[in-house]
Structures are given as structure tokens and as C-alpha cells.
Design an enzyme around this catalytic site. Structure first.
Site, PDB file in Angstrom:
ATOM      1  N   GLY A 136       0.801  -1.219   0.000  1.00 63.75           N
ATOM      2  CA  GLY A 136       0.000   0.000   0.000  1.00 63.75           C
ATOM      3  C   GLY A 136       0.832   1.265   0.000  1.00 63.75           C
ATOM      4  CB  ALA A 137       1.747   3.721   1.563  1.00 63.93           C
ATOM      5  CD  GLU A 141       6.878   2.398   7.788  1.00 74.28           C
ATOM      6  OE1 GLU A 141       6.163   2.046   6.828  1.00 74.28           O
ATOM      7  OE2 GLU A 141       7.311   1.598   8.646  1.00 74.28           O
ATOM      8  CG  ASN A 142      10.495   5.168   2.604  1.00 73.39           C
ATOM      9  OD1 ASN A 142      10.900   4.067   2.922  1.00 73.39           O
ATOM     10  ND2 ASN A 142       9.686   5.368   1.576  1.00 73.39           N
ATOM     11  CD  GLU A 170       2.301   3.908   5.169  1.00 74.54           C
ATOM     12  OE1 GLU A 170       3.378   3.751   5.770  1.00 74.54           O
ATOM     13  OE2 GLU A 170       1.528   2.958   4.917  1.00 74.54           O
ATOM     14  CG  HIS A 184       4.528   3.711  10.232  1.00 74.11           C
ATOM     15  ND1 HIS A 184       4.629   2.795  11.259  1.00 74.11           N
ATOM     16  CD2 HIS A 184       3.964   3.043   9.191  1.00 74.11           C
ATOM     17  CE1 HIS A 184       4.128   1.620  10.847  1.00 74.11           C
ATOM     18  NE2 HIS A 184       3.716   1.757   9.606  1.00 74.11           N
TER      19      HIS A 184
END
Ligand code: TRP
Ligand code: ZN
Length: 881
Positions: A268-269, A271-272, A305, A308
Site C-alpha cells: 500500500g505505502a 513510511e520512509n 504512514e 509511523h
């Protein structure tokens, strides 16, 4: 492809790293075919570690270009380099030294979408869990935290935009049409949070001022021309940032926050730090192309995200066994956010439906594992509903047990104590023990034991003693991870519902098990006596789904109907009705298997229709009440010897029975709910559309005619209604002319919009019945389909395998053969996505004999392949075991 070596990683083998990497300097010279990565690592030997201990860095498919040790070329014999390891045989004696490592990559050829790859002309990275080692040799483990400085060089025309984590430091031009940018992230982070994006993208900008006055520049990058489609995501981002300040006291910490939408993405995505990368499906939306569910998903994933940043990034995981430390907690936080932004009861029901649809079958099948596993072969296979969804339920239970205030105090302590660290579930729980003085050791079994606990409840009322007795018993079934289970601490919220629908008072309760409307079940059997109870109450148990269990409660149908109509807890109202519907469907499917006509109680049909029409309830809630249990839900409740065709037929006949009985009311309601005025994605408007669309499904079933659905399809002004109509057409009238016409019109209208065509793939892949497997095969030849793109694969193949019970489970096994064959084709380039598809086999043992044999054969066919990836072999072997 990284093939399987059979290696198993175990929690008990954890040891801190002998070497640390406090700083990392990365330079990328980007080219699709030949990218050069120069990594300068400052290495620190941990205190007390012998100076001659070799340093072993992780790699995955790498080729070493150059290696410098303290600035000098390493001599032969000083190191050993293989694709998956760089060993510095004799590191320098000093406690601190420096390595410079040059690797060469071909991102355009990277179809596994891990490490550095090119999506639609954009360079991007995905490093969680172990993708960084596909970029350079490193200590690629989450407890090695480094401060990153990243320099990106690229052709200005190819990549005017150069992004990485942290804050921008400088940028400028280079020779030959190249340019560069430098980024610095002051927060030490593990390698899985590294990210780089470079390409030519459009942007939407905004700003956010944090509670303490920090001005943050926000940007969402999307394909040129799609900027307007990012407006909702931006709005969701700002609401998330504010909410985290208000509800958790958490502020953002960098000068910029960037989001990039890419079209090729495994999940989905991600969180960098400061640079979230998203599957474009979870960014792009407008009423013309996105459904209300899409809007809600975007809001939830943007929030997830973003959250996070504190739960995952500032405080990260010591090792991958602790994955739920960040994921379960962050899901809990995004659930709470959505509940606050929307309707809490509706949100809770939707969460529980998802938990039961995805986590329960996992927990009850061969892939069951604890929320915190103790062993894995491939960590990618542990991004599961158990880690995420059940992990969130466990956090929710902590709040139920401690109460809102102590829970918040525990979270505050967690942030204060562990900011900047890589920690464990034990560290997390210790914070709640510290603030509450409670002993959570029995409770912690929720992290350590797999399996869905069963609770049975029996009740008795003694009018002469004015005493109401509740007898509870718990059991946890064996799972592959633990054969014998210990007794759990199960918090059960409850109420004693009186004849007026209000919760009844009682004078006292015997035993210490009850606290603030919660029964704490800790023993195998517990008897709770409520004294001074005037009349016989009805027990409303596990309110709000306070514990993720299965509950068997001996309750008469009339008591359940009463709860469905009157329980003050909206979740439990819905649950009461859902239980009645499920029982009716199980019964009907047994009759159908015995060649008898299904029969339904008029009182049940009326109750459903009555709730649908009850204007005191929110439309979204009424829509949920009218949504019949899914075929998979019914199958799960039946448990074994399942015949999906009988279940499908039972569900269709109940739908029809309700529709015929409530026809007049439903038709009027459907008309009254028509959307007038401009579209708004807010929860209330979405709820009205949801109700209207469920009604359409009933009306079509009742009439047996596609006309109304076709009318809605042709006249709707938003994707939610258009898609709902198309689904009714395709699923109820697959061979009708109306359906063919609608499918063709839809295809024509959206032929250039891949995300919308995904919906077109899904609606066809989920047409019930034996013919769909052939249709899916044909659709794989469609020009818009590609086995290389995970969204396309999930839409057509994934939805067929996991959301089409009668299609996938075709009696001759063709669905299974098709899936096995396709999984192997995907595996050749993308093992992670292939392994996820193969999970669709997980409930094979609960099928009737004939289907079981076909499924086993398909699994065995995969298992027999000589060269399987670690990802797929792990899933296939555990599923067969
Ligand atoms: N950490 C991500 C999240 O939950 C998910 C994630 C894990 C992921 N591994 C991934 C995303 C690989 C893409 C690819 O938000
Ligand atoms: Zn996450």
C-alpha cells in the site's frame, strides 16, 4: 531471484550487532541501466568486541565495484565479496574506521520492486524489510541506526526532481546536462527507512504549522496532469498531523514532508522518514474515478504512514520479530483517527468485518502465527493480518484494560523512554505496567500465542434470588506455532440489557472479575454472579468487540432479535443481527446440500428490513446491517467439509427473500436517497450512497431484472454509484445484454485510466460461478493487463483467488490449477507478490474432499518446482504441512 536455502531465523538467536554504523554517506549516479552507488560507512566496533572479529555486511544480488578501507583500496584477501555478503576479513584495529563501497545497479531491470527500481520512468526505492541490501552492502537490520547524508546525481531532463529523506541541504548543476541534490536526515534511522525518488513529476504543495510553531512544507508528487487528484490526500495529511498532536501529543519533526505516488508498488505505502512512498491507488482520487471506499482508504493509509513517524521511525523495532511493535500500534492509531473523523460505530463494524475476513482464517489455518512470531524463513511473509490487524486489537485491549487515561500515560512514557531507540514488545508493555501498576504478563500471551480464543457463555436467572449468573469458559485451539496453549486474559465489555433496552443496574457482583463494565476472563472457567437484578436481563457480551475472539453464547433467537433492535451498544446490535443472519445462512446451505428448499424466519427478514428503514440510525450503519455475511464468512463459521456452491446459493436466496418481503420500502428508500447537489466524499454522504447501493442489490435480486441497475449505471454522476451498479449487473446478470453493454461502456470510458480499469478487472474476476476462470484467462490478454504491475495482478488474479468463492473453488479444480500456474509466472520476476497470491490456498483443508484433493495437487505442483524463491517456498510448504 533469491532461491531458498532453508534457513530459519529465530527470535532467541537475537544478538546485538558487533559493529555499528553511526553515519552513512550515499552518492547515487542515476541511470536506468547502470547506476553507480558510492556508500561511505563510518563503522564503530561495539565496546568489548574483539578487534579481529570479521565484519559481515548483507547484500542481495550485488556486484562489488570498489572497496576502500579507511580511504585506501582494500587488498586482495582483506575481504570476500559475494552477491549476498561482503566480509571484511580483517577489519582495522581502531574502534572507528571507514569503508567506501561502490556497487553498480540496473534499476530498469528490477521487476521485484525491492531496492532501487524504475516505475513509469521514475527512480524509486523500497527498502523495508530487506531491500537496502539490494542497493549496497550494509548491516541491513533495524537495530543499526545511522545518520544519512544522500547526494543524488541525475540527468536534469530525465529527473528534474531529486528527493531523499530528511531536509534538503543543497542542489546545483553539473556538466553534460546533469544536476545534483543533497539531503540530510538528522534522525538516526535503520536502513529500511531509507528512500530516494528521482524523476519528472507534478506536485501539489501546502504547509502545516505544528503546535509548537514549526513551519512544515508539505508536498505530494504525482504524474504530471494528476495534481488535482491529490487534493484529498493532502487534506487527509493535514488532518492526520493535527490529530496526532491532539490525541497523542506527537508533532512532526522535519522542515519538509514529502509523499510520492508511484504506479508499481508491492504494497500500500511506505513510511520512509520524511519521504513516504505510496502506491498511487492510495493517493489519487476524485468523484469521477474513485469510490467512497477509495477515499476512506486514502485517508486511512495517509494517516497510517504519517503516524509511523513516531511509532516506527522515531521509535523503531529491535528486530523483525517485533514488527507488530510498529505495525499493530500504527494500525490502532489509524483506526482511532478514522473513527474520530467518521462514525465510530460504523468504523468499528468495518474493522471487525475485515479482521474476521482476513485475520481469522489466517489464525485458524496452516499459516497461523503469533502477533509476535518466534521464527520465520522469509520476513516479507509476515506482513500479515495477524501482525497488523490482530496487533492493533491487542493495543486496543490494553486501552480497554487500563482505561483511556492510563493508556495515554503509558504511550507518553513509551515516547519519552524510547525515543531514538530500537525496541521490543517487552519494552512497550513495560510502559503500561509502569504507569498502571498492573501485571500484564498473562495479557502478553496475546503477543505470543497464535489462534483465535473461543469463549462460551451460559447464563441463568433466578427470580427468587434476584440473581443473574454468567458462566464463561475459554479455550485456545492448537496452532502450528504452539500445540498447547496457556490461559489468556480476555477483556469482555458487557451490559445487562433490560426489557426497555436500557442497561440494567445490579446491586453487587461476586468475584473481582468485573471492573467498569468489563469482565476480565483469566481462568479456564469463571462464574460471575450479579446480585439484585430485578428482572431477567439479556447479556450483551464482547461489546465493541473488546476482544478478538469467537463467542458461542446460548441465546434464543428472540433474545438476539431483541438485541438487534435495542442494544444500546451499536456494535452489539449489528453483531446480534449478523449472528442471526449467519445462522440462517448456514441452515439454508445445509438444506440446499440436502436438495431441500431453503427457508427463512419471517421475523428475521422483517428485522433486517426494519433496521434498514430506521431513520434514527445513520445510513452507513443501516447499509452495514443490510450487508449479508460474505460467502467466506459463512464458510468459516461452518468450518469443515465446505461446499462453496451451496453457500453461494444460500446467500443468493436469503437476499432474494429479504428483497421480496421488503420490496415496497426498499424501492421508496432507494429513490429518496438519490444524490442531489454536488458530490462530497464526507462520511455522511458516503453513508447515504452506501445504503442506496445495498438497496439496489436487493431490488435487482427481488425483481430479477437488470433495468434499475442499468439505469443507475447510466445516470450516476460518481464512481461509487456507477461501480455499485456495474457490480450488480455483472454479478447478478452476468450474461445479460445490459451487462455486456455496461462493461463495454465502462471500458471505453476509462481505457486510459489504469486504476479505474483495475475496478473493471475486479468486477469481472469476482463474477460468481464456474465460468469466471475462463474469463480471467481471457482478460489476462487485455492490453491494459500486465503481470509486471502488482495492482493489475491483484485486481485480476488476486481478487479472483481471494474474493470469488464459487469461481476459485470450481469443483473440477480448474481455479486452483490456474492460480498455481499464474503464481509461478509472477514469481519469476516478483516473488513477494507471488507469495501473497498463493496465500489464497490457506483454507484448503476446510473444503469438501474433492476440492481438497485438487487444491493439494496444485500446491504440490508448486512445491515440486526445483527453483522456488524463499518467499513462495515458505508459503507453499507451510500451507501443505
Ligand atoms: N511498512 C509499510 C506499512 O505498513 C508496509 C511495507 C512493508 C511495505 N514492506 C513493504 C510496503 C514492502 C511496500 C513494499 O506502512
Ligand atoms: Zn505500517
Amino acid at each position: 531471484m533469491r532461491t531458498d536455502t532453508g534457513q530459519v531465523f529465530r527470535l532467541e538467536d537475537y544478538r546485538p550487532s558487533d559493529y555499528l554504523i553511526p553515519e552513512l554517506d550515499l552518492t547515487f549516479r542515476l541511470d536506468p541501466e547502470r547506476t553507480i552507488v558510492t556508500a561511505r560507512l563510518s563503522i564503530a566496533r561495539r565496546e568489548g568486541v574483539a578487534a579481529d572479529l570479521p565484519l559481515v555486511l548483507d547484500g542481495d544480488g550485488l556486484t562489488l565495484g570498489q572497496l576502500l578501507i579507511d580511504g585506501r583500496p582494500a587488498e586482495d584477501g582483506a575481504y570476500e565479496a559475494t552477491p549476498d555478503r561482503l566480509t571484511i576479513v580483517k577489519p582495522p584495529k581502531a574502534q572507528h574506521f571507514e569503508l567506501t563501497i561502490v556497487t553498480r545497479l540496473a534499476p530498469a531491470n528490477n521487476k521485484a520492486l525491492m531496492g532501487l527500481y524504475v516505475s513509469n520512468g521514475v527512480f524509486c526505492t523500497q527498502c523495508e524489510a530487506e531491500g537496502f541490501r539490494r542497493i549496497t552492502y550494509f548491516l541491513d537490520r533495524p537495530d543499526v541506526l545511522a545518520v544519512y547524508r544522500v547526494r543524488i546525481e541525475a540527468r536534469k531532463k530525465e529527473a528534474p526532481l531529486l528527493l531523499s529523506n530528511g531536509n534538503p541541504v543543497e542542489h546545483g548543476d553539473l556538466d553534460d546536462g546533469w544536476h545534483y541534490a543533497v539531503w540530510h536526515d538528522p534522525f538516526p534511522k535503520p536502513s529500511y527507512l531509507f528512500a530516494l525518488v528521482a524523476g519528472d513529476l507534478g506536485v501539489v504543495r501546502d504547509r502545516f504549522v505544528t503546535a509548537s510553531g514549526r513551519d512544515v512544507a508539505l508536498a505530494i508528487y504525482v504524474e504530471h496532469g494528476k495534481e488535482a487528484l491529490a487534493a484529498y490526500a493532502m487534506d487527509a495529511l493535514k488532518r492526520s498531523m493535527r490529530w496526532d498532536e491532539e490525541r497523542f501529543g506527537r508533532e512532526y519533526d522535519l522542515d519538509v514532508f514529502n509523499i510520492v505516488a508511484v504506479s508499481d508498488f508491492n504494497m500500500g505505502a511506505m513510511e520512509n522518514k520524511g519521504l513516504n512512498v505510496f502506491n498511487d491507488k492510495y493517493v489519487l482520487a476524485d468523484p469521477e474515478t474513485a469510490t467512497d471506499v477509495d477515499f476512506a482508504n486514502i485517508e486511512a493509509i495517509i494517516a497510517h504512514e504519517y503516524f509511523h513517524n513516531w511509532t516506527g521511525n522515531r521509535i523503531t523495532c529491535r528486530d523483525w520479530f517485533q514488527l507488530c511493535l510498529k505495525e499493530g500500534l500504527t494500525v490502532y492509531r489509524d483506526h482511532e483517527f478514522s473513527a474520530d473523523q467518521r462514525s465510530r460505530a460504523v468504523k468499528r463494524i468495518a474493522e471487525v468485518r475485515t479482521l474476521r475476513a482476513h485475520q481469522f482464517p489466517e489464525d485458524q489455518g496452516p499459516l497461523a502465527h503469533p502477533v509476535r512470531p518466534r521464527r520465520y524463513r522469509e520476513i516479507n511473509n509476515f506482513y500479515t493480518a495477524t501482525v497488523y490487524e490482530k496487533g492493533s486489537e491487542v493495543v486496543r485491549m490494553i486501552r480497554t484494560i487500563l482505561g483511556a487515561e492510563a493508556f495515554r500515560a503509558g504511550m507518553d512514557l513509551y515516547f519519552e523512554r524510547h525515543d531514538g531507540q530500537a525496541v521490543t514488545i517487552e519494552d512497550f508493555l513495560a510502559c503500561f505496567e509502569a504507569v498502571s501498576g498492573r501485571d500484564l504478563s498473562q495479557f502478553s500471551l496475546w503477543y505470543h500465542q497464535a489462534g483465535t480464543p473461543n469463549v462460551t457463555a451460559t447464563t441463568r436467572y433466578d427470580p427468587s434470588a434476584r440473581e443473574y449468573t454468567v458462566e464463561l469458559e475459554q479455550s485456545v485451539p492448537p496452532t502450528p506455532s504452539e500445540a498447547r496453549k496457556r490461559l489468556m486474559h480476555i477483556p469482555l465489555a458487557f451490559g445487562l440489557v433490560g426489557p426497555d433496552g436500557q442497561d440494567m443496574a445490579y446491586e453487587s457482583v461476586e468475584g473481582a472479575a468485573v471492573e467498569d463494565s468489563v469482565i476480565h476472563l483469566r481462568k479456564r472457567r469463571q462464574v460471575i454472579r450479579f446480585k439484585g437484578v430485578e428482572v431477567r436481563p439479556i447479556l450483551s457480551l464482547n461489546r465493541g468487540f473488546s476482544a478478538p475472539i469467537t463467542l458461542s453464547q446460548e441465546t434464543s433467537a428472540s433474545d438476539r432479535l431483541f438485541l438487534a433492535r435495542h442494544d444500546s451498544d451499536l456494535f452489539s446490535r449489528w453483531q446480534a443481527l449478523d449472528t442471526l443472519l449467519t445462522k440462517a445462512l448456514i441452515d439454508a446451505s445445509a438444506r440446499i446440500r440436502g436438495s431441500k428448499e431453503p427457508e427463512f424466519e419471517a421475523a428475521l427478514l422483517d428485522c433486517a428490513a426494519e433496521i434498514a428503514a430506521d431513520e434514527r440510525l445513520e445510513p452507513a450503519y443501516r447499509a452495514l446491517a443490510l450487508t449479508l455475511p460474505a460467502e467466506a464468512d459463512i464458510a468459516r463459521e461452518i468450518g469443515s467439509n465446505i461446499d462453496p456452491d451451496a453457500i453461494g446459493a444460500a446467500r443468493a436466496s436469503l437476499r432474494k427473500a429479504i428483497a421480496i418481503r421488503a420490496h415496497e420500502n426498499f424501492a421508496a428508500l432507494h429513490r429518496n436517497l438519490e444524490d442531489k447537489g454536488p458530490f462530497s466524499p464526507d462520511a455522511e454522504s458516503a453513508g447515504r450512497r452506501a445504503l442506496r447501493n445495498v438497496l439496489l442489490d436487493y431490488l435487482a435480486a427481488g425483481s430479477g431484472e437488470p433495468a434499475l441497475a442499468l439505469h443507475q449505471f447510466e445516470n450516476s454522476t460518481n464512481m461509487t454509484e456507477r461501480m455499485a451498479a456495474l457490480t450488480v449487473l455483472a454479478h447478478q446478470f452476468p450474461t445479460s445484454e445490459a451487462t455486456q453493454k455496461a462493461l463495454a461502456a465502462f471500458e471505453e470510458r476509462y481505457r486510459d485510466n489504469a486504476l479505474v480499469l483495475d475496478k473493471w478487472f475486479i468486477v469481472q474476476a469476482t463474477i460468481p460461478g464456474p465460468d469466471t476462470v475462463d474469463l480471467v484467462r481471457r482478460l489476462m490478454e487485455h492490453e491494459a493487463f500486465s503481470l509486471m504491475n502488482p495492482n493489475r495482478v491483484r485486481s485480476l488474479i488476486g481478487s479472483f483467488a481471494s474474493a470469488n468463492q464459487t469461481g476459485f473453488n470450481r469443483v473440477d479444480g480448474e481455479g486452483y490449477r490456474f492460480l498455481a500456474e499464474t503464481v509461478l509466472r509472477v514469481e519469476a520476476h516478483n516473488p513477494q507478490v507471488a507469495a501473497r497470491l498463493a496465500v489464497a490456498f490457506r483454507s484448503w483443508r476446510s473444503l469438501e474432499k474433492g476440492r481438497q484433493e485438487h487444491a493439494r495437487a496444485a500446491l504440490a505442483h508448486m512445491a515440486q518446482q526445483p527453483e522456488l524463491s524463499r518467499d513462495l517456498r515458505d508459503i507453499v510448504e507451510r500451507t501443505l504441512a
